[in-house]
Scaffold this motif. Structure first.
Motif, PDB file in Angstrom:
ATOM      1  N   TYR A 149       0.848  -1.187   0.000  1.00  0.00           N
ATOM      2  CA  TYR A 149       0.000   0.000   0.000  1.00  0.00           C
ATOM      3  C   TYR A 149       0.886   1.240   0.000  1.00  0.00           C
ATOM      4  CZ  TYR A 149      -3.748  -3.193   1.338  1.00  0.00           C
ATOM      5  OH  TYR A 149      -4.649  -4.228   1.375  1.00  0.00           O
ATOM      6  N   GLU A 150       0.587   2.159  -0.898  1.00  0.00           N
ATOM      7  CA  GLU A 150       1.274   3.441  -0.865  1.00  0.00           C
ATOM      8  C   GLU A 150       0.770   4.243   0.331  1.00  0.00           C
ATOM      9  OE1 GLU A 150       3.826   3.992  -2.974  1.00  0.00           O
ATOM     10  OE2 GLU A 150       3.335   1.949  -3.638  1.00  0.00           O
ATOM     11  N   ARG A 151       1.574   5.211   0.765  1.00  0.00           N
ATOM     12  CA  ARG A 151       1.216   6.054   1.901  1.00  0.00           C
ATOM     13  C   ARG A 151       1.168   7.515   1.473  1.00  0.00           C
ATOM     14  NH1 ARG A 151       4.982   4.964   6.865  1.00  0.00           N
ATOM     15  NH2 ARG A 151       3.314   6.118   7.930  1.00  0.00           N
ATOM     16  N   THR A 152       0.260   8.251   2.084  1.00  0.00           N
ATOM     17  CA  THR A 152       0.159   9.680   1.813  1.00  0.00           C
ATOM     18  C   THR A 152       1.320  10.415   2.477  1.00  0.00           C
ATOM     19  OG1 THR A 152      -1.155  10.198   3.770  1.00  0.00           O
ATOM     20  CG2 THR A 152      -2.351   9.459   1.800  1.00  0.00           C
ATOM     21  N   ALA A 153       1.410  11.725   2.225  1.00  0.00           N
ATOM     22  CA  ALA A 153       2.476  12.519   2.815  1.00  0.00           C
ATOM     23  C   ALA A 153       2.428  12.527   4.338  1.00  0.00           C
ATOM     24  CB  ALA A 153       2.431  13.941   2.276  1.00  0.00           C
ATOM     25  N   THR A 154       1.214  12.412   4.897  1.00  0.00           N
ATOM     26  CA  THR A 154       1.086  12.413   6.363  1.00  0.00           C
ATOM     27  C   THR A 154       1.191  11.023   6.960  1.00  0.00           C
ATOM     28  OG1 THR A 154      -1.331  12.324   6.189  1.00  0.00           O
ATOM     29  CG2 THR A 154      -0.304  14.505   6.372  1.00  0.00           C
ATOM     30  N   GLY A 155       1.090   9.978   6.131  1.00  0.00           N
ATOM     31  CA  GLY A 155       1.351   8.653   6.639  1.00  0.00           C
ATOM     32  C   GLY A 155       0.301   7.593   6.412  1.00  0.00           C
ATOM     33  N   LEU A 158      -2.752   5.188   4.662  1.00  0.00           N
ATOM     34  CA  LEU A 158      -2.648   4.324   3.498  1.00  0.00           C
ATOM     35  C   LEU A 158      -3.468   4.836   2.319  1.00  0.00           C
ATOM     36  CD1 LEU A 158      -2.960   0.822   5.224  1.00  0.00           C
ATOM     37  CD2 LEU A 158      -0.886   2.154   4.781  1.00  0.00           C
ATOM     38  N   VAL A 159      -3.043   4.419   1.147  1.00  0.00           N
ATOM     39  CA  VAL A 159      -3.818   4.618  -0.081  1.00  0.00           C
ATOM     40  C   VAL A 159      -4.298   3.234  -0.502  1.00  0.00           C
ATOM     41  CG1 VAL A 159      -3.785   5.384  -2.481  1.00  0.00           C
ATOM     42  CG2 VAL A 159      -2.433   6.612  -0.750  1.00  0.00           C
ATOM     43  N   VAL A 160      -5.612   3.018  -0.448  1.00  0.00           N
ATOM     44  CA  VAL A 160      -6.166   1.714  -0.778  1.00  0.00           C
ATOM     45  C   VAL A 160      -6.557   1.708  -2.263  1.00  0.00           C
ATOM     46  CG1 VAL A 160      -7.991   0.048  -0.279  1.00  0.00           C
ATOM     47  CG2 VAL A 160      -7.002   1.410   1.572  1.00  0.00           C
TER      48      VAL A 160
END
Length: 298
Positions: free
Chosen positions: A285-291, A293-295
């Protein structure tokens, strides 16, 4: 992270009724034997003694008291309430031994003062929640939950613990919050049966995507739960680390040796679920700038 049912009070040779009928002292003696059996397992002792690893533990029903034990109901019964207090002190001592990387620091007898501290305290304070930063920038947090001490439908955690967790959630908005839970979100005796806490967690997640680590059901699994239009909860279940098929009718099916591993990097999270040291499920899972998850797919 040990996710509960770290040993079984009521398997294979002591029934739930026998445990309920025990005196407080007999229960303390029984708990002591079960903790010692776990801590004397050679490979477990070796793992705990390994430098550079931080250990965290929560409990579920079988190491808290017995199958499907609800602390809320137990605390309403004076005889069983004493057992909740005793069990709480044992768990505190177990956590301290794990943190010290030395299981030999666990009290040397069931009558040790440390194991009766909660029993003798004028005001009993349950384990409650504990929040631990996993990254220096505060972008990921592990939250150890206590799903047994105050469980009484429709609540599993209780108001005080929810408030405790809310403080950490609100202090770190946008971060990845990882919930360690003894039970799953939607299977067995999970969060779906406790609407007060299930709805509270959905509201806390909001439009973000968090992670839950769960156990209890003697299998591995990776699920993505939709909590709202945008809110998501990724759930990684790994249970149990070493369950033998022959224990008794409570545990059916083949022997399992399941565990999970997370790789947390600033830009991504990698989940691996393993059985007999072989990867059976893997997801990134990719993560946003703040931490958080990107589902994919939402």
């Amino acid at each position: 992270v040990l996710l509960g049912d770290n040993f079984y009070n009521d398997v294979p040779d002591v029934s739930m009724i026998e445990l309920q009928d025990m005196s407080t002292w007999e229960f303390a003696e029984h708990l002591y034997v079960r903790y010692q059996q776990q801590m004397n397992e050679p490979r477990f002792r070796h793992l705990v003694a390994t430098p550079g690893i931080q250990f965290h533990a929560i409990w579920d029903d079988h190491d808290f008291a017995w199958n499907n034990a609800d602390g809320g109901r137990m605390l309403a019964d004076p005889k069983q309430a004493e057992k909740v207090r005793i069990s709480t002190s044992f768990m505190r001592a177990f956590r301290q031994a794990l943190a010290a990387h030395d299981l030999g620091t666990f009290p040397s007898s069931p009558g040790a003062a440390e194991l009766w501290a909660d029993f003798n305290a004028p005001n009993f304070a349950p384990l409650g929640a504990q929040s631990i930063a996993l990254e220096d920038d505060g972008h990921s947090w592990l939250h150890l939950t206590d799903g047994r001490s105050l469980r009484k439908r429709p609540q599993m955690l209780g108001a005080a613990q929810r408030a405790q967790l809310n403080q950490s959630f609100n202090a770190h908005p946008g971060a990845l919050h990882i919930i360690a839970s003894g039970v799953t979100f939607s299977q067995g005796d999970g969060w779906h049966k406790y609407p007060t806490d299930r709805n509270w967690l959905a509201q806390a997640v909001g439009d973000q995507a968090w992670l839950m680590l769960s156990g209890d059901i003697h299998s591995n699994g990776l699920l993505e739960h939709r909590l709202s239009v945008k809110g998501r909860l990724v759930e990684a279940t790994a249970s149990g680390a070493a369950i033998h098929a022959y224990l008794n009718g409570l545990i059916k099916g083949p022997e399992v040796r399941n565990h999970g591993m997370l790789e947390i990097e600033p830009g991504h999270l990698l989940v691996r679920l393993l059985s007999f040291n072989k990867i059976v499920t893997e997801a990134r899972y990719e993560r946003t700038a703040t931490g958080d998850l990107v589902v994919p797919g939402y």
